[in-house]
Design a protein around this motif. Sequence first.
Motif, short mmCIF file in Angstrom:
data_model
loop_
_atom_site.label_atom_id
_atom_site.label_comp_id
_atom_site.label_asym_id
_atom_site.label_seq_id
_atom_site.Cartn_x
_atom_site.Cartn_y
_atom_site.Cartn_z
N ALA A 14 0.82 -1.22 0.00
CA ALA A 14 0.00 0.00 0.00
C ALA A 14 0.85 1.26 0.00
CB ALA A 14 -0.90 -0.01 1.23
N SER A 15 0.20 2.37 -0.25
CA SER A 15 0.83 3.68 -0.05
C SER A 15 0.78 4.03 1.41
CB SER A 15 0.10 4.74 -0.86
OG SER A 15 0.06 4.41 -2.23
N ALA A 16 1.82 4.68 1.90
CA ALA A 16 1.86 5.08 3.30
C ALA A 16 1.32 6.50 3.49
CB ALA A 16 3.28 5.00 3.84
N VAL A 17 1.37 7.31 2.44
CA VAL A 17 0.96 8.71 2.55
C VAL A 17 -0.49 8.86 2.11
CG1 VAL A 17 1.34 11.05 1.70
CG2 VAL A 17 3.31 9.59 2.23
N LEU A 18 -1.34 9.22 3.05
CA LEU A 18 -2.74 9.53 2.75
C LEU A 18 -3.13 10.67 3.68
CD1 LEU A 18 -5.68 6.93 2.42
CD2 LEU A 18 -5.91 9.40 2.58
N ASN A 19 -2.75 11.86 3.30
CA ASN A 19 -2.97 13.00 4.19
C ASN A 19 -3.37 14.29 3.47
OD1 ASN A 19 -0.55 13.66 2.96
ND2 ASN A 19 0.69 13.57 4.82
N LYS A 20 -3.66 14.19 2.18
CA LYS A 20 -4.04 15.40 1.46
C LYS A 20 -5.43 15.84 1.90
CE LYS A 20 -3.50 17.61 -2.93
NZ LYS A 20 -2.83 17.50 -4.23
N THR A 21 -5.58 17.12 2.20
CA THR A 21 -6.86 17.62 2.68
C THR A 21 -7.81 17.86 1.52
OG1 THR A 21 -6.23 19.95 2.54
CG2 THR A 21 -5.72 18.77 4.60
N SER A 22 -9.08 17.86 1.83
CA SER A 22 -10.09 18.11 0.82
C SER A 22 -9.94 19.49 0.21
CB SER A 22 -11.49 17.96 1.45
OG SER A 22 -12.49 18.14 0.48
N SER A 23 -9.61 20.48 1.04
CA SER A 23 -9.47 21.85 0.52
C SER A 23 -8.29 21.95 -0.44
CB SER A 23 -9.30 22.84 1.68
OG SER A 23 -8.16 22.52 2.46
N ASP A 24 -7.16 21.28 -0.10
CA ASP A 24 -6.02 21.29 -1.01
C ASP A 24 -6.35 20.59 -2.32
OD1 ASP A 24 -4.46 22.71 0.74
OD2 ASP A 24 -3.33 20.98 1.48
N ALA A 25 -7.03 19.44 -2.22
CA ALA A 25 -7.39 18.71 -3.43
C ALA A 25 -8.36 19.51 -4.29
CB ALA A 25 -7.99 17.36 -3.07
N SER A 26 -9.32 20.16 -3.66
CA SER A 26 -10.27 20.98 -4.40
C SER A 26 -9.57 22.10 -5.15
CB SER A 26 -11.32 21.57 -3.45
OG SER A 26 -12.10 20.57 -2.86
N SER A 27 -8.59 22.71 -4.49
CA SER A 27 -7.83 23.77 -5.14
C SER A 27 -7.03 23.22 -6.32
CB SER A 27 -6.90 24.43 -4.11
OG SER A 27 -6.09 25.41 -4.72
N ASP A 28 -6.34 22.10 -6.10
CA ASP A 28 -5.56 21.49 -7.17
C ASP A 28 -6.44 21.11 -8.35
OD1 ASP A 28 -3.30 21.76 -5.63
OD2 ASP A 28 -3.31 19.67 -4.93
N ASN A 29 -7.63 20.61 -8.05
CA ASN A 29 -8.49 20.08 -9.11
C ASN A 29 -9.26 21.15 -9.87
OD1 ASN A 29 -7.64 17.49 -8.51
ND2 ASN A 29 -9.38 17.03 -7.19
N GLN A 30 -9.01 22.41 -9.55
CA GLN A 30 -9.57 23.48 -10.37
C GLN A 30 -9.07 23.37 -11.80
OE1 GLN A 30 -12.01 25.76 -9.65
NE2 GLN A 30 -12.18 24.48 -7.81
N VAL A 31 -7.91 22.72 -11.97
CA VAL A 31 -7.41 22.43 -13.32
C VAL A 31 -8.48 21.69 -14.12
CG1 VAL A 31 -5.67 21.13 -14.62
CG2 VAL A 31 -5.02 22.35 -12.54
#
Length: 548
Positions: free
Chosen positions: A260-277
């Motif tokens: 598995a991946s060990a890193v699972l910590n991205k916040t919803s707000s950060d993802a929402s901002s990134d996904n504006q693309v």
Amino acid sequence: MNNAIKMMLVHLTLFTLMVAPSAGGLTQHRASVTTAVTSPTVMTECGLVKGSLEQGVNVFKGIPYAEPPVNQNRWKAPAPLSNVTGTCWSGTYDATTFGAQCAQPINSTDFIHWVGKEDCLYFNVWSPSLDVSDNLPVMAWVHGGDLVYGNGSMPGYSPSPELAKDLQFVFVSMNYRLGPLGFMTLDLLSKASDTGTSGNYGFMDQIQVLKWIQSNIRNFGGDPNKVTLFGQSSGGTSIYALLASPLAVGLFHRAWVMSASAVLNKTSSDASSDNQVFQTASGCADIQCLQSLSVEKIFKASPWTVYPNWAMSDISDLPVKGGFDGALAVVDGHVIPHSPMDAWQQGQGTDVPVIFSTMAQEADKYHLNMTTWDEYRSEVTRQLSSFGSDIPNKLLQLYPESQYITPKLQLSDLISDLRVTCPIDVVADVADSYFKSLTYRCVVTQWPSQPVPGHGRYSYHGWDSTAFFGTIDKLIPKPSQSDLDFTANLRREISAFVKTGEPASTTWKPTKISTALLGSTTNVTKFYHRDQCTFLLRNGFFSYAWIN
């Protein structure tokens, strides 16, 4: 996260000082004949399903578990089928053909063309007996594929009649939404949601299948109180997420988390901002527009190769300082309220016995082109110099040429430790510290008897799942006895764990005491690659672990 790594480093240090110690469900229906008919039929909450008999095993394929996630149901939690809402089937459902896989790119280099369907929420069951009194253990499989590819019925990468017959377990596999249709996080979607959140729809699908198991699996001969969740790669990451989800509490009782991946910590707000693309490329300003987009337009607008880089083409390579990929799975505040390790430290999530397994050469599958020791030294120095000149110099010492037969193996070990092995050590250590249940750590060290075209020469990413599913002979024309013994030993260890919560080998102790080295036999060490992991973790490389 820093506290978790500090705790792990304390654990590592202690090892240098230690002296070796050395539900209810539909229980009334019972198939009158379980092995003499070619079309076994079972009652579920939604009605009768008819399967087929394969190698003496009852097989049910393509059973729908939710309404099609299309149009108004797109980017929403799965809507379970129900007689109350009139969404169940009438008559007897023909479960003799696998359902369509979920929409996904055609391959890992072409993200515009796609295969599959949006109407894809189906699961499959393999059972050696339909006798409700048998109460057979249940293993629920979550396929991998970066949360972007795959399905629950891939030949050689899913349960089979042979596996169910050999272990005498009921097996379930599932399709779940993938890529942008399964994990899109956007403010626009959050505002239209009942929970005020978005994303992680694929995880919600997995949870819905686990709910179905609780309500129905007894009629398939399974025990709803002995469900083991197992998955590889992003399937393992999915289980990592579900171990932290309040929505999954009580739905499974063991977990086998593979690569598995060990890193699972991205916040919803950060993802929402990134996904504006994505939102900008789609041209949509409201939820109705998003729900009316064609799948082709969704795939074209998704950020595969621009940040947040969903393609993540560099995860099998050495990192460059500050070079991070995006994440499909996010801490959304609903499905995953807190990152898994934070949740466990707060006493939240699901506390069950867990095996955390990785491969010794996870990166070997990805065709590392390395033929000379000079190339190896040059590559390590070039890639890691951004972290400071002392970093590559020290790592060249920690992975000495004298211990490796090829530079490819040497580089694979380094990348695998950095990206997977050492970070998962941290995850396992935190779970072991805060779970009341026992957790176990293992590394698969046995190589295939010969190189596997398209996969690798050493203990590559996915070699363990191939062995467990018993399909080594599909990759190696004439498997050696050691190949076959690896399958037998892996099944022996996992079978005992499914039944008792502990592996078969009594020398394989919980995480803080030992790490098992799995192959045709099980050996035990105090800690795998202790010095290498200590150095990598102390120098901040946990943040560069695999994502998804």
